[in-house]
Motif scaffolding. Structure first.
Motif, PDB file in Angstrom:
ATOM      1  N   VAL A  84       0.726   8.213   0.950  1.00 56.15           N
ATOM      2  CA  VAL A  84       0.838   9.549   0.362  1.00 56.15           C
ATOM      3  C   VAL A  84       1.750  10.417   1.238  1.00 56.15           C
ATOM      4  O   VAL A  84       2.593  11.170   0.740  1.00 56.15           O
ATOM      5  CB  VAL A  84      -0.552  10.206   0.231  1.00 56.15           C
ATOM      6  N   GLN A  85       1.586  10.276   2.549  1.00 56.07           N
ATOM      7  CA  GLN A  85       2.388  11.082   3.469  1.00 56.07           C
ATOM      8  C   GLN A  85       3.884  10.826   3.264  1.00 56.07           C
ATOM      9  O   GLN A  85       4.691  11.753   3.279  1.00 56.07           O
ATOM     10  CB  GLN A  85       1.991  10.756   4.919  1.00 56.07           C
TER      11      GLN A  85
ATOM     12  N   VAL B  84      -0.114   4.800  -8.155  1.00 60.22           N
ATOM     13  CA  VAL B  84       1.054   5.686  -8.290  1.00 60.22           C
ATOM     14  C   VAL B  84       0.821   6.964  -7.488  1.00 60.22           C
ATOM     15  O   VAL B  84      -0.301   7.477  -7.438  1.00 60.22           O
ATOM     16  CB  VAL B  84       1.345   6.009  -9.781  1.00 60.22           C
TER      17      VAL B  84
ATOM     18  N   VAL C 143       3.908  22.003  -2.563  1.00 56.13           N
ATOM     19  CA  VAL C 143       4.078  20.603  -2.938  1.00 56.13           C
ATOM     20  C   VAL C 143       2.863  20.213  -3.778  1.00 56.13           C
ATOM     21  O   VAL C 143       1.725  20.353  -3.319  1.00 56.13           O
ATOM     22  CB  VAL C 143       4.187  19.677  -1.709  1.00 56.13           C
ATOM     23  N   SER C 144       3.121  19.781  -5.006  1.00 55.14           N
ATOM     24  CA  SER C 144       2.052  19.321  -5.888  1.00 55.14           C
ATOM     25  C   SER C 144       2.094  17.805  -5.934  1.00 55.14           C
ATOM     26  O   SER C 144       3.170  17.218  -6.021  1.00 55.14           O
ATOM     27  CB  SER C 144       2.243  19.886  -7.294  1.00 55.14           C
ATOM     28  N   VAL C 145       0.917  17.202  -5.841  1.00 55.78           N
ATOM     29  CA  VAL C 145       0.844  15.749  -5.729  1.00 55.78           C
ATOM     30  C   VAL C 145      -0.186  15.226  -6.704  1.00 55.78           C
ATOM     31  O   VAL C 145      -1.237  15.842  -6.908  1.00 55.78           O
ATOM     32  CB  VAL C 145       0.426  15.332  -4.295  1.00 55.78           C
ATOM     33  N   PHE C 146       0.133  14.097  -7.305  1.00 60.92           N
ATOM     34  CA  PHE C 146      -0.870  13.381  -8.084  1.00 60.92           C
ATOM     35  C   PHE C 146      -0.940  11.943  -7.600  1.00 60.92           C
ATOM     36  O   PHE C 146       0.090  11.313  -7.362  1.00 60.92           O
ATOM     37  CB  PHE C 146      -0.548  13.404  -9.580  1.00 60.92           C
ATOM     38  N   ILE C 147      -2.173  11.458  -7.450  1.00 58.12           N
ATOM     39  CA  ILE C 147      -2.393  10.080  -7.028  1.00 58.12           C
ATOM     40  C   ILE C 147      -3.260   9.404  -8.069  1.00 58.12           C
ATOM     41  O   ILE C 147      -4.356   9.891  -8.378  1.00 58.12           O
ATOM     42  CB  ILE C 147      -3.107  10.037  -5.659  1.00 58.12           C
TER      43      ILE C 147
ATOM     44  N   HIS D 260       5.498   3.742  -6.999  1.00 57.31           N
ATOM     45  CA  HIS D 260       4.595   3.031  -7.917  1.00 57.31           C
ATOM     46  C   HIS D 260       4.383   1.616  -7.405  1.00 57.31           C
ATOM     47  O   HIS D 260       5.324   0.956  -6.998  1.00 57.31           O
ATOM     48  CB  HIS D 260       5.201   3.022  -9.330  1.00 57.31           C
TER      49      HIS D 260
ATOM     50  N   VAL E 150       4.995  12.650   0.184  1.00 57.27           N
ATOM     51  CA  VAL E 150       5.037  14.087   0.456  1.00 57.27           C
ATOM     52  C   VAL E 150       6.255  14.423   1.329  1.00 57.27           C
ATOM     53  O   VAL E 150       6.977  15.389   1.067  1.00 57.27           O
ATOM     54  CB  VAL E 150       3.725  14.546   1.132  1.00 57.27           C
TER      55      VAL E 150
ATOM     56  N   TRP F 257       0.843  -1.191   0.000  1.00 57.68           N
ATOM     57  CA  TRP F 257       0.000   0.000   0.000  1.00 57.68           C
ATOM     58  C   TRP F 257       0.886   1.252   0.000  1.00 57.68           C
ATOM     59  O   TRP F 257       1.886   1.325   0.709  1.00 57.68           O
ATOM     60  CB  TRP F 257      -0.838  -0.054   1.283  1.00 57.68           C
TER      61      TRP F 257
ATOM     62  N   ASN G 290       9.815  17.087   1.008  1.00 58.01           N
ATOM     63  CA  ASN G 290       9.744  18.226   1.922  1.00 58.01           C
ATOM     64  C   ASN G 290      11.041  19.042   1.884  1.00 58.01           C
ATOM     65  O   ASN G 290      12.132  18.504   1.902  1.00 58.01           O
ATOM     66  CB  ASN G 290       9.499  17.725   3.345  1.00 58.01           C
TER      67      ASN G 290
END
Lengths: 89, 155, 155, 89
Positions: B18-19, B99, B33-37, B87, B22, B15, B26
């Motif tokens: 996300v943290q 991802v 911070v830009s994130v894609f899930i 990934h 991120v 699993w 840092n």
């Protein structure tokens, strides 16, 4: 005189299903060889790979090579991979 | 302020946190911070229900393609600080992240553009494949439209 | 598939959990979650070092402006599923997240555009203020360039 | 005849610093009133608010109102907020 190399061929995704294997050693691959001839050599070993025709590239030593006129030089132990359309992400 | 840019890549059968992604980007010099899930959608394909995805990768090459991807991003947005991609491999149930990509940057516009480009490039170039598995027990290999040699790709 | 769109907003004096915000927009009909995290940069302003930010909000109005913002996003990108914003109040140390926004969408392009617009609009319209606090003990109220009545704003 | 309303004025951020308060009741605000006149009324009570001149809006019943000609109608208990430039995010 022409040379040959012993290469490790890796099959991924659909190409692994079509060939029934994840990898194999090919002991006598001519070199230098065009990527098109290299693909045809693999097709002769595994005719079912023709299902990927026109929608596949190779990776030689982990670099993409389109199936075509580009000539690659192979050395013993080199990795050649069959790369079906990508679907990561 | 002068910390070296980091490129962090992980392929994982577990699993995705996300943290963790991120945290990997840092930086005290970055305000954004830009994130894609990316996750598996619950989907019906010709009356069959997708129950999950099976991923595989050409692992060593994926690592080198990730470096290439980071170089490309940094060439376009030199201000980008850190880049991290985790990934999944193996079995991923519907609804789980496959991802996670995060990019830190001093200001948000660069990061937002960089992550859009980064995800497109990842789908176009990373040697990773997924098979959609249906409740009918069969499965189909997927193809990214971004991949130039896909059957529905942009040539 | 047919779950109702959710708009989730929280003002919080505690550390923001990115995972919590991401989970709030989770949807089995969505393949993409776009996230933006705003943090305090370590910064020098005229020789003084920023040590943190002090936030305050017009809380009830912030909630209604958030609803308005969500309506605006959904009018532009009807495909957007869920929207969640967690925003810090009170004291925020340098490096900690002050805002986390997440948007889920079936495909990534809509979500990426929506989050860029959403963050700009948030900065332009949410009745929230921050004061930059320096190691010299003094502090300055900040102004978003996106705010139309700021001293450096676009009129 | 003219009417007045008792309104609750809220001060945020720099306006709270300039006035030294977060809120106050104003018992006799004329209504209807233009937002410009409402702002000038607040300025007379707290001359230091002039530091925000041209870079401030009001919020009446939690709706932004630019300082200008727009006429607002106030009722007893209404909230009026002084809104310096925003800096959320």
């Amino acid at each position: 005189s022409f040379m040959t190399a012993q290469v490790l061929v890796l099959y991924f995704a659909k190409s692994a299903e079509l060939t029934g294997r994840k990898e194999e050693e090919l002991p006598d691959v001519p070199t230098p060889i065009s990527s098109g001839d290299l693909w045809r050599l693999l097709l002769r070993r595994h005719p079912r790979l023709s299902a990927l025709q026109h929608h596949v590239v190779l990776a030689v030593r982990q670099q993409y090579v389109a199936v075509g006129d580009q000539v690659v030089t192979l050395a013993d132990g080199d990795e050649v991979a069959v790369v079906p359309p990508l679907s990561g992400g | 302020m002068s910390e070296e840019p980091r490129d962090v890549f992980k392929l994982s059968c577990d699993w995705l946190s996300v943290q963790e992604v991120v945290d990997a980007v840092n930086s005290s010099s970055c305000g954004a911070v830009s994130v894609f899930i990316g996750t598996t959608r619950e989907d019906q394909v010709e009356g069959r229900k997708v129950i999950g995805l099976e991923y595989e990768a050409y692992e060593l090459m994926a690592k080198s393609e990730f470096s290439r991807l980071c170089d490309d991003i940094r060439a376009r947005w030199p201000i980008v600080k850190h880049i991290c991609v985790h990934h999944r491999l193996g079995w991923v149930k519907v609804g789980e992240a496959s991802v996670v990509m995060a990019i830190s940057s001093p200001h948000r516009d660069d990061g937002q553009q960089a992550i859009q480009h980064g995800i497109s490039q990842l789908k176009a170039t990373m040697p990773i494949w997924k098979k959609e598995v249906y409740d009918s027990q069969d499965a189909d290999w997927k193809e990214n439209a971004e991949c130039s040699w896909s059957t529905h790709g942009e040539k």
